[in-house]
Design a protein around this motif. Structure first.
Motif, PDB file in Angstrom:
ATOM      1  N   GLU A 122      -9.700 -11.036 -36.121  1.00 12.80           N
ATOM      2  CA  GLU A 122      -8.568 -10.120 -36.093  1.00 12.80           C
ATOM      3  C   GLU A 122      -8.434  -9.349 -37.403  1.00 12.80           C
ATOM      4  OE1 GLU A 122      -5.168 -12.434 -35.149  1.00 12.80           O
ATOM      5  OE2 GLU A 122      -5.864 -12.961 -33.124  1.00 12.80           O
ATOM      6  N   THR A 123      -8.844  -9.957 -38.515  1.00 14.57           N
ATOM      7  CA  THR A 123      -8.700  -9.310 -39.817  1.00 14.57           C
ATOM      8  C   THR A 123     -10.028  -8.983 -40.479  1.00 14.57           C
ATOM      9  OG1 THR A 123      -8.628 -11.422 -41.010  1.00 14.57           O
ATOM     10  CG2 THR A 123      -6.539 -10.564 -40.170  1.00 14.57           C
ATOM     11  N   GLY A 124     -11.123  -9.645 -40.026  1.00 15.83           N
ATOM     12  CA  GLY A 124     -12.427  -9.460 -40.653  1.00 15.83           C
ATOM     13  C   GLY A 124     -12.572 -10.190 -41.974  1.00 15.83           C
ATOM     14  N   ARG A 125     -11.596 -11.028 -42.334  1.00 18.36           N
ATOM     15  CA  ARG A 125     -11.629 -11.723 -43.622  1.00 18.36           C
ATOM     16  C   ARG A 125     -12.271 -13.106 -43.498  1.00 18.36           C
ATOM     17  NH1 ARG A 125      -5.259 -10.727 -44.351  1.00 18.36           N
ATOM     18  NH2 ARG A 125      -5.270  -8.555 -45.078  1.00 18.36           N
ATOM     19  N   PRO A 126     -13.024 -13.535 -44.519  1.00 17.23           N
ATOM     20  CA  PRO A 126     -13.446 -14.932 -44.580  1.00 17.23           C
ATOM     21  C   PRO A 126     -12.208 -15.823 -44.676  1.00 17.23           C
ATOM     22  CG  PRO A 126     -14.663 -13.585 -46.151  1.00 17.23           C
ATOM     23  CD  PRO A 126     -13.533 -12.739 -45.646  1.00 17.23           C
ATOM     24  N   SER A 127     -12.164 -16.876 -43.861  1.00 16.50           N
ATOM     25  CA  SER A 127     -10.963 -17.708 -43.781  1.00 16.50           C
ATOM     26  C   SER A 127     -11.346 -19.173 -43.647  1.00 16.50           C
ATOM     27  CB  SER A 127     -10.092 -17.290 -42.587  1.00 16.50           C
ATOM     28  OG  SER A 127      -9.781 -15.909 -42.636  1.00 16.50           O
ATOM     29  N   VAL A 128     -10.395 -20.042 -43.949  1.00 18.07           N
ATOM     30  CA  VAL A 128     -10.571 -21.491 -43.803  1.00 18.07           C
ATOM     31  C   VAL A 128      -9.333 -22.064 -43.138  1.00 18.07           C
ATOM     32  CG1 VAL A 128     -10.799 -23.699 -44.998  1.00 18.07           C
ATOM     33  CG2 VAL A 128     -12.069 -21.714 -45.820  1.00 18.07           C
ATOM     34  N   VAL A 171       1.057 -22.083 -42.427  1.00 18.05           N
ATOM     35  CA  VAL A 171       0.183 -21.256 -43.238  1.00 18.05           C
ATOM     36  C   VAL A 171       0.672 -21.152 -44.674  1.00 18.05           C
ATOM     37  CG1 VAL A 171      -0.592 -19.900 -41.289  1.00 18.05           C
ATOM     38  CG2 VAL A 171       1.444 -19.165 -42.526  1.00 18.05           C
ATOM     39  N   GLU A 172       1.597 -22.031 -45.070  1.00 15.91           N
ATOM     40  CA  GLU A 172       2.045 -21.991 -46.449  1.00 15.91           C
ATOM     41  C   GLU A 172       0.921 -22.439 -47.357  1.00 15.91           C
ATOM     42  OE1 GLU A 172       5.494 -24.332 -46.897  1.00 15.91           O
ATOM     43  OE2 GLU A 172       6.745 -23.119 -45.576  1.00 15.91           O
ATOM     44  N   GLY A 176     -15.136 -32.856 -36.271  1.00 14.32           N
ATOM     45  CA  GLY A 176     -14.467 -33.957 -36.952  1.00 14.32           C
ATOM     46  C   GLY A 176     -14.246 -33.760 -38.426  1.00 14.32           C
ATOM     47  N   HIS A 177     -14.239 -32.513 -38.907  1.00 12.38           N
ATOM     48  CA  HIS A 177     -13.996 -32.244 -40.318  1.00 12.38           C
ATOM     49  C   HIS A 177     -12.523 -31.960 -40.570  1.00 12.38           C
ATOM     50  CE1 HIS A 177     -18.415 -30.976 -41.307  1.00 12.38           C
ATOM     51  NE2 HIS A 177     -18.287 -32.249 -41.006  1.00 12.38           N
ATOM     52  N   ASP A 178     -12.128 -31.975 -41.847  1.00 15.15           N
ATOM     53  CA  ASP A 178     -10.755 -31.653 -42.221  1.00 15.15           C
ATOM     54  C   ASP A 178     -10.577 -30.169 -42.515  1.00 15.15           C
ATOM     55  OD1 ASP A 178      -9.857 -34.271 -41.992  1.00 15.15           O
ATOM     56  OD2 ASP A 178     -10.461 -34.765 -44.033  1.00 15.15           O
ATOM     57  N   PHE A 179     -11.676 -29.401 -42.491  1.00 15.82           N
ATOM     58  CA  PHE A 179     -11.583 -27.964 -42.717  1.00 15.82           C
ATOM     59  C   PHE A 179     -12.703 -27.271 -41.966  1.00 15.82           C
ATOM     60  CE2 PHE A 179     -14.679 -29.337 -45.770  1.00 15.82           C
ATOM     61  CZ  PHE A 179     -15.584 -28.298 -45.857  1.00 15.82           C
ATOM     62  N   PHE A 180     -12.557 -25.950 -41.795  1.00 17.93           N
ATOM     63  CA  PHE A 180     -13.580 -25.184 -41.094  1.00 17.93           C
ATOM     64  C   PHE A 180     -13.575 -23.764 -41.629  1.00 17.93           C
ATOM     65  CE2 PHE A 180     -15.278 -22.621 -37.591  1.00 17.93           C
ATOM     66  CZ  PHE A 180     -16.444 -23.321 -37.307  1.00 17.93           C
ATOM     67  N   LEU A 181     -14.738 -23.287 -42.072  1.00 18.11           N
ATOM     68  CA  LEU A 181     -14.895 -21.937 -42.623  1.00 18.11           C
ATOM     69  C   LEU A 181     -15.332 -20.992 -41.510  1.00 18.11           C
ATOM     70  CD1 LEU A 181     -15.117 -19.984 -45.082  1.00 18.11           C
ATOM     71  CD2 LEU A 181     -17.479 -20.778 -45.329  1.00 18.11           C
ATOM     72  N   TYR A 204      -7.541 -25.752 -42.161  1.00 17.27           N
ATOM     73  CA  TYR A 204      -7.647 -27.123 -42.654  1.00 17.27           C
ATOM     74  C   TYR A 204      -6.499 -27.956 -42.111  1.00 17.27           C
ATOM     75  CZ  TYR A 204      -4.062 -25.603 -45.986  1.00 17.27           C
ATOM     76  OH  TYR A 204      -2.915 -25.099 -46.544  1.00 17.27           O
ATOM     77  N   HIS A 205      -6.741 -29.256 -42.039  1.00 16.09           N
ATOM     78  CA  HIS A 205      -5.748 -30.193 -41.530  1.00 16.09           C
ATOM     79  C   HIS A 205      -4.869 -30.676 -42.667  1.00 16.09           C
ATOM     80  CE1 HIS A 205      -4.329 -34.203 -40.051  1.00 16.09           C
ATOM     81  NE2 HIS A 205      -4.080 -33.470 -38.981  1.00 16.09           N
ATOM     82  N   ARG A 206      -3.546 -30.610 -42.491  1.00 18.17           N
ATOM     83  CA  ARG A 206      -2.614 -31.056 -43.528  1.00 18.17           C
ATOM     84  C   ARG A 206      -2.140 -32.478 -43.227  1.00 18.17           C
ATOM     85  NH1 ARG A 206       2.080 -28.329 -44.084  1.00 18.17           N
ATOM     86  NH2 ARG A 206       2.133 -28.600 -46.340  1.00 18.17           N
ATOM     87  N   HIS A 207      -1.297 -32.639 -42.227  1.00 15.67           N
ATOM     88  CA  HIS A 207      -0.841 -33.969 -41.826  1.00 15.67           C
ATOM     89  C   HIS A 207      -0.255 -33.863 -40.425  1.00 15.67           C
ATOM     90  CE1 HIS A 207       3.183 -32.409 -42.741  1.00 15.67           C
ATOM     91  NE2 HIS A 207       2.704 -32.032 -43.906  1.00 15.67           N
ATOM     92  N   GLY A 208      -0.452 -34.929 -39.628  1.00 18.93           N
ATOM     93  CA  GLY A 208       0.056 -34.913 -38.261  1.00 18.93           C
ATOM     94  C   GLY A 208      -0.536 -33.748 -37.481  1.00 18.93           C
ATOM     95  N   TRP A 209       0.369 -32.949 -36.877  1.00 18.44           N
ATOM     96  CA  TRP A 209      -0.049 -31.755 -36.141  1.00 18.44           C
ATOM     97  C   TRP A 209       0.152 -30.503 -36.973  1.00 18.44           C
ATOM     98  CZ3 TRP A 209      -2.924 -32.089 -31.972  1.00 18.44           C
ATOM     99  CH2 TRP A 209      -2.881 -33.263 -31.225  1.00 18.44           C
ATOM    100  N   SER A 210       0.126 -30.647 -38.281  1.00 18.32           N
ATOM    101  CA  SER A 210       0.322 -29.508 -39.184  1.00 18.32           C
ATOM    102  C   SER A 210      -1.015 -29.044 -39.738  1.00 18.32           C
ATOM    103  CB  SER A 210       1.264 -29.903 -40.333  1.00 18.32           C
ATOM    104  OG  SER A 210       1.449 -28.828 -41.220  1.00 18.32           O
ATOM    105  N   TYR A 211      -1.261 -27.752 -39.661  1.00 13.99           N
ATOM    106  CA  TYR A 211      -2.504 -27.159 -40.123  1.00 13.99           C
ATOM    107  C   TYR A 211      -2.199 -26.009 -41.081  1.00 13.99           C
ATOM    108  CZ  TYR A 211      -4.604 -29.747 -36.260  1.00 13.99           C
ATOM    109  OH  TYR A 211      -5.001 -30.737 -35.406  1.00 13.99           O
ATOM    110  N   GLY A 212      -3.191 -25.623 -41.855  1.00 11.85           N
ATOM    111  CA  GLY A 212      -3.048 -24.493 -42.761  1.00 11.85           C
ATOM    112  C   GLY A 212      -4.221 -23.550 -42.619  1.00 11.85           C
ATOM    113  N   VAL A 213      -4.058 -22.354 -43.131  1.00 11.20           N
ATOM    114  CA  VAL A 213      -5.142 -21.376 -43.102  1.00 11.20           C
ATOM    115  C   VAL A 213      -5.127 -20.566 -44.386  1.00 11.20           C
ATOM    116  CG1 VAL A 213      -3.720 -19.741 -41.796  1.00 11.20           C
ATOM    117  CG2 VAL A 213      -6.184 -19.440 -41.869  1.00 11.20           C
TER     118      VAL A 213
END
Length: 222
Positions: free
Chosen positions: A191-197, A114-115, A181-186, A199-208
């Protein structure tokens, strides 16, 4: 299951239609509840892209679930096979996930990173002197409605659309991202009620990314 085949910048030959319809048996074998499959064949006219001149996009609709896959190749038949291989893999994942939930097994979440990373450059805003453009972008939209506005004299077109979705967890958002099959998802984090995204970074690494206002964050921190 309804099968809809369309072409972009190309005519659909009867042979391709027959082959594509016969191969959709793989879809019904894995997802018997599939109601509709959309097949879009696109031709790229640039001769420099001859190796990927044909692109096939497959979209399966099964209830509220939408699963997508696409692939490109030198001819439409190999592109169809490549896209179908991706699609069947995602269909199996969706089927196995449903089985696990019925058995009461806990779904193990994918590893998350999540960095924050640098965001792409912001698209130029519409010309403030053009009130008609601003009114169109600020107008209220109904579910599924969309509006497109050209930015001044530039070729940039901004498309705005309202999509209604139930809040979900980060793990569920990752799952939906893989299905389409996208690289991101909105999504809206339940849990927080916040709009979030996610996304795929590399390999099995993801971000939010999560979006919040300063005032709301201060209130939540009290």
């Amino acid at each position: 299951m309804d099968i809809v085949i369309t072409g972009r910048h190309t005519q659909i030959r009867q042979k391709f239609r027959d082959v594509a319809e016969s191969k959709m048996n793989r879809v019904t074998a894995i997802a018997p509840d599939a109601q509709r499959v959309q097949i879009v064949l696109t031709h790229e006219g640039n001769p420099r892209q001859a190796d990927s001149a044909k692109r096939v996009e497959l979209t399966v609709i099964a209830g509220k679930t939408v699963i997508r896959a696409e692939a490109s190749s030198a001819d439409e038949f190999s592109a169809l096979d490549l896209a179908l291989d991706k699609l069947t893999l995602r269909l199996r994942r969706a089927r196995d996930r449903r089985k696990n939930h019925r058995r009461g097994l806990e779904h193990v979440p994918m590893p998350m990173d999540v960095e924050p990373e640098q965001l792409p450059e912001r698209v130029q805003a519409p010309n403030p002197d053009n009130s008609a453009q601003l009114d169109a972008m600020a107008s209220d939209l109904g579910p599924g409605e969309s509006v497109e506005v050209q930015v001044g004299d530039t070729p940039i077109v901004i498309r705005r659309k309202l999509h209604i979705a139930d809040p979900m967890s980060i793990d569920e958002a990752l799952y939906e991202m893989e299905l389409i099959g996208h690289d991101f998802f909105l999504f809206v984090n339940k849990e927080t009620g916040r709009p979030s995204v996610v996304y795929h970074r590399h390999g099995w690494s993801y971000g939010v990314f999560e979006i919040d206002t300063a005032d709301h964050a201060k209130q939540a921190g009290k």
